[in-house]
Design a protein around this motif. Structure first.
Motif, PDB file in Angstrom:
ATOM      1  N   ASN A   1       0.828  -1.201   0.000  1.00 22.89           N
ATOM      2  CA  ASN A   1       0.000   0.000   0.000  1.00 22.89           C
ATOM      3  C   ASN A   1       0.867   1.258   0.000  1.00 22.89           C
TER       4      ASN A   1
ATOM      5  N   VAL B   1       1.271   4.311  -2.786  1.00 19.03           N
ATOM      6  CA  VAL B   1       1.065   5.727  -2.466  1.00 19.03           C
ATOM      7  C   VAL B   1       2.291   6.547  -2.867  1.00 19.03           C
TER       8      VAL B   1
ATOM      9  N   LEU C   1      -0.738   5.810   6.071  1.00 17.90           N
ATOM     10  CA  LEU C   1      -0.412   5.531   4.678  1.00 17.90           C
ATOM     11  C   LEU C   1      -0.934   4.158   4.246  1.00 17.90           C
TER      12      LEU C   1
ATOM     13  N   GLY D   1      -3.734   3.643   1.265  1.00 19.60           N
ATOM     14  CA  GLY D   1      -3.579   2.735   0.139  1.00 19.60           C
ATOM     15  C   GLY D   1      -4.657   1.676   0.071  1.00 19.60           C
TER      16      GLY D   1
ATOM     17  N   CYS E   1      -6.324   5.125  -2.145  1.00 18.07           N
ATOM     18  CA  CYS E   1      -5.310   5.011  -3.199  1.00 18.07           C
ATOM     19  C   CYS E   1      -5.174   3.543  -3.592  1.00 18.07           C
TER      20      CYS E   1
ATOM     21  N   CYS F   1      -8.961  12.142  -1.640  1.00 15.07           N
ATOM     22  CA  CYS F   1      -7.670  11.822  -1.037  1.00 15.07           C
ATOM     23  C   CYS F   1      -7.095  13.044  -0.323  1.00 15.07           C
TER      24      CYS F   1
ATOM     25  N   CYS G   1      -0.211  15.382  -5.145  1.00 16.44           N
ATOM     26  CA  CYS G   1       0.075  14.154  -5.894  1.00 16.44           C
ATOM     27  C   CYS G   1       0.479  14.464  -7.340  1.00 16.44           C
TER      28      CYS G   1
END
Length: 340
Positions: free
Chosen positions: A136, A140, A178, A182, A186, A196, A202
């Motif tokens: 994940n 990211v 994080l 993910g 994400c 997000c 990003c």
């Protein structure tokens, strides 16, 4: 990320909710991380709850019988993890007074703990600023920084990005944030970029390539190995089973006898008998190859003393104690043995 995590953290049985003031239990974090290797959260939850209910502390696990732990692990796959789970628990009890070391370097000295698990336990359980890199977080990072080099070659670059972002304050919660990002936003396919928390920063989103990252090198075609599996029953229902060697696939697990697994295996029955060709093939896929085992069956004499394995009485036999491959063989033999 921390603000988003405080509001949206997933509820998981091994996790301490953010803001609860509770201290994370290193044993539970370690257990979950070992189980989560190559396995989904949905699958792991039930196993984790059974394991920690039966062995609530690392000392309890260290004192457990190998066969009992391997039986509980059946179905999770990658059985070397279960063997290392026991080895690690025993080292923690024998050499560390029953307490897990609190640094990434010391954790790396324990059996079965590699760079990812060491970083995860150090970060989540002990709040050390160790960058955690699971699938994940790699995804990211690849999208956040628009890293187009394919995995696995891009792993060092992705880790360098994650290291720079790891804060000194609440690094464990940052890592879990994080992971959750993910897993829930994400995602590998159709990422929900519009909600997000990292949307504005990003690079991949800005370039319209978020869904295409991370890129992956072409997978190698898995070879297929062949073999034979032998299911012998006595008239009283007892089954012939053996414990596989510690080293190798399904090491230390209870199993039906098999031949070697190769391109051109030779028959290797556990005893001389009229082994019936059932016409059934047991199929299973391991990480690096596909396996196809031809199923042979026979009814063994009541007074047979086999050279390999031993007969397990029907009342003591638990199909759930078998690894998935052997459970498939058992289920197929049951179908062939008793069509009703």
């Amino acid at each position: 990320m921390l603000e988003w995590y405080d509001a949206h953290a997933r509820v998981l049985p091994w996790r301490v909710p953010p803001g609860s003031g509770e201290a994370a239990d290193p044993y539970r974090i370690w257990m979950s991380e070992i189980m989560l290797q190559q396995t989904t959260v949905v699958t792991v939850k039930a196993y984790f709850e059974r394991f920690t209910a039966r062995w609530p502390t690392v000392a309890d696990l260290a004192a457990a019988e190998d066969a009992e732990v391997m039986g509980e692990w059946a179905g999770l796959g990658y059985y070397a993890r279960a063997r290392n789970l026991l080895k690690c628990a025993r080292v923690v009890v024998a050499d560390h007074g029953g307490s897990f070391p609190n640094t990434e370097a010391e954790l790396l000295t324990l059996p079965g703990i590699g760079p990812y698990t060491a970083a995860a336990v150090a970060s989540i359980a002990f709040d050390q600023p160790a960058p955690v890199m699971d699938g994940n977080i790699e995804r990211v990072m690849a999208r956040l920084f628009a890293v187009e080099a394919p995995l696995p070659g891009s792993k060092p670059v992705l880790k360098a990005h994650a290291t720079r972002l790891t804060p000194a304050e609440r690094p464990g919660d940052h890592a879990q944030a994080l992971m959750d990002l993910g897993a829930t936003i994400c995602t590998p396919r159709s990422p929900a970029c519009g909600i997000c928390p990292l949307m504005a920063a990003c690079f991949a989103r800005a370039q319209g390539i978020a869904a295409d990252l991370p890129r992956k090198a072409p997978k190698k075609v898995k070879p297929t190995r062949l073999g034979y599996v032998y299911v012998a029953r006595r008239a009283d229902g007892a089954l012939l089973l053996e414990t596989r060697p510690e080293k190798g696939l399904l090491g230390g697990m209870l199993a039906f006898p098999t031949s070697e697994w190769s391109d051109a295996p030779e028959e290797a029955p556990p005893f001389e008998a009229d082994w019936r060709d059932t016409g059934v093939e047991v199929r299973h896929t391991f990480t690096h190859f596909h396996l196809r085992l031809t199923l042979r069956q026979t009814e063994a004499p009541m007074d047979l003393a086999p050279e390999r394995g031993e007969f397990v009485p029907e009342a003591l036999f638990k199909p759930s104690s078998l690894p998935t491959l052997m459970r498939k063989a058992y289920d197929l033999s049951e179908t062939d043995h008793d069509p009703a």
